[in-house]
Design an enzyme around this catalytic site. Structure first.
Site, PDB file in Angstrom:
ATOM      1  N   ASP A  35       0.780  -1.282  -0.177  1.00  0.00           N
ATOM      2  CA  ASP A  35      -0.001   0.151   0.180  1.00  0.00           C
ATOM      3  C   ASP A  35       0.762   1.319  -0.062  1.00  0.00           C
ATOM      4  OD1 ASP A  35      -3.289   0.628   0.904  1.00  0.00           O
ATOM      5  OD2 ASP A  35      -1.791   2.140   0.997  1.00  0.00           O
ATOM      6  N   ILE A  36       0.646   2.208  -0.750  1.00  0.00           N
ATOM      7  CA  ILE A  36       1.350   3.371  -0.996  1.00  0.00           C
ATOM      8  C   ILE A  36       1.201   4.360   0.381  1.00  0.00           C
ATOM      9  CG2 ILE A  36      -0.455   4.965  -1.770  1.00  0.00           C
ATOM     10  CD1 ILE A  36       1.667   5.617  -4.127  1.00  0.00           C
ATOM     11  N   ASN A  89     -13.012  -3.251   2.647  1.00  0.00           N
ATOM     12  CA  ASN A  89     -13.944  -2.077   2.684  1.00  0.00           C
ATOM     13  C   ASN A  89     -14.846  -2.300   1.476  1.00  0.00           C
ATOM     14  OD1 ASN A  89     -12.655  -0.799   4.880  1.00  0.00           O
ATOM     15  ND2 ASN A  89     -11.080   0.083   3.688  1.00  0.00           N
ATOM     16  N   GLY A  95     -15.466   3.298   3.479  1.00  0.00           N
ATOM     17  CA  GLY A  95     -14.200   3.706   3.543  1.00  0.00           C
ATOM     18  C   GLY A  95     -13.495   3.085   2.021  1.00  0.00           C
ATOM     19  N   GLN A  96     -14.223   2.555   1.219  1.00  0.00           N
ATOM     20  CA  GLN A  96     -13.415   1.890  -0.039  1.00  0.00           C
ATOM     21  C   GLN A  96     -13.418   3.345  -1.016  1.00  0.00           C
ATOM     22  OE1 GLN A  96     -15.910  -1.002  -2.248  1.00  0.00           O
ATOM     23  NE2 GLN A  96     -14.067  -1.253  -3.693  1.00  0.00           N
ATOM     24  N   HIS A 102     -10.405  -5.657  -3.361  1.00  0.00           N
ATOM     25  CA  HIS A 102      -9.126  -5.613  -2.893  1.00  0.00           C
ATOM     26  C   HIS A 102      -9.203  -5.944  -1.321  1.00  0.00           C
ATOM     27  CE1 HIS A 102     -10.097  -1.371  -2.486  1.00  0.00           C
ATOM     28  NE2 HIS A 102      -9.350  -1.437  -1.394  1.00  0.00           N
ATOM     29  N   HIS A 104      -6.815  -5.809   2.320  1.00  0.00           N
ATOM     30  CA  HIS A 104      -5.756  -5.157   2.939  1.00  0.00           C
ATOM     31  C   HIS A 104      -5.156  -6.137   3.979  1.00  0.00           C
ATOM     32  CE1 HIS A 104      -6.986  -0.534   2.168  1.00  0.00           C
ATOM     33  NE2 HIS A 104      -8.030  -1.411   1.949  1.00  0.00           N
TER      34      HIS A 104
HETATM   35  P1  AMP Z   1      -9.598   1.424   0.145  1.00  0.00           P
HETATM   36  O1  AMP Z   1      -9.969   2.598   0.912  1.00  0.00           O
HETATM   37  O2  AMP Z   1     -10.306   0.330   0.699  1.00  0.00           O
HETATM   38  O3  AMP Z   1     -10.342   1.430  -1.098  1.00  0.00           O
HETATM   39  O4  AMP Z   1      -8.335   1.317   0.094  1.00  0.00           O
HETATM   40  C1  AMP Z   1      -7.488   1.680  -1.026  1.00  0.00           C
HETATM   41  C2  AMP Z   1      -6.071   1.695  -0.672  1.00  0.00           C
HETATM   42  O5  AMP Z   1      -5.207   1.896  -1.978  1.00  0.00           O
HETATM   43  C3  AMP Z   1      -5.802   2.844   0.287  1.00  0.00           C
HETATM   44  O6  AMP Z   1      -4.957   2.198   1.360  1.00  0.00           O
HETATM   45  C4  AMP Z   1      -4.261   3.516  -0.481  1.00  0.00           C
HETATM   46  O7  AMP Z   1      -3.552   4.272   0.124  1.00  0.00           O
HETATM   47  C5  AMP Z   1      -4.040   2.528  -1.777  1.00  0.00           C
HETATM   48  N1  AMP Z   1      -3.602   3.067  -2.794  1.00  0.00           N
HETATM   49  C6  AMP Z   1      -3.950   4.175  -3.453  1.00  0.00           C
HETATM   50  N2  AMP Z   1      -3.237   4.078  -4.689  1.00  0.00           N
HETATM   51  C7  AMP Z   1      -2.162   3.494  -4.761  1.00  0.00           C
HETATM   52  C8  AMP Z   1      -0.971   3.106  -5.304  1.00  0.00           C
HETATM   53  N3  AMP Z   1      -1.008   3.598  -6.619  1.00  0.00           N
HETATM   54  N4  AMP Z   1      -0.431   1.935  -4.859  1.00  0.00           N
HETATM   55  C9  AMP Z   1      -0.369   1.224  -3.695  1.00  0.00           C
HETATM   56  N5  AMP Z   1      -1.511   1.584  -3.117  1.00  0.00           N
HETATM   57  C10 AMP Z   1      -2.307   2.452  -3.424  1.00  0.00           C
END
Ligand code: AMP
Length: 114
Positions: A35-36, A89, A95-96, A102, A104
């Site tokens: 995760d970024i 999520n 929170g999605q 995906h 986590h």
């Molecule tokens: P969600 O809030 O469950 O949709 O989670 C989306 C996740 O994607 C968040 O934890 C972000 O930090 C992560 N995210 C968004 N863009 C990227 C990216 N380019 N590379 C890795 N993780 C990302």
């Protein structure tokens, strides 16, 4: 009718390698990458490559759901984790933010979240 899968979402770009990611492991059906914006010492996102909007879309419309969850155990094994948390999520109200299904995978300093 539910909303449609957005082919331009950020995780589709990671699958297609049009944007970079720190990949842990990958096969023909699934990919795991860091995760970024990590919320824990280990924070990895695990996704099927098939286009699914969210948990419900994935579980209801894909036949090989168990393969995906077995892939998660491979990621866990690769990272050498014994204790971890899995979070999904579903929907913006939960929170999605990215509408490609995906999971986590979180481990280490988890006490301050959830
Ligand atoms: P969600 O809030 O469950 O949709 O989670 C989306 C996740 O994607 C968040 O934890 C972000 O930090 C992560 N995210 C968004 N863009 C990227 C990216 N380019 N590379 C890795 N993780 C990302």
């Amino acid at each position: 009718m539910g909303k449609e899968y957005d082919q331009t979402n950020i995780f589709r770009k990671i699958i297609d390698k049009s944007i970079p990611a720190e990949v842990i492991i990958e096969d023909e059906q699934c990919i795991a990458f860091k995760d970024i914006n990590p919320k824990a010492e280990t924070h990895v996102l695990i996704i099927p490559k098939v286009g699914c909007i969210d948990f419900a879309d994935f579980v209801n419309n894909q036949t090989d759901v168990s393969y995906f969850f077995q892939f998660i155990t491979k990621v866990v094994e690769t990272l050498g984790l014994s204790d971890y948390r899995l979070v999904m999520n579903k929907g913006s109200g939960a929170g999605q933010c990215v509408f490609h299904f995906h999971v986590h995978l979180l481990a280490g300093n988890l006490s301050n979240i959830f």
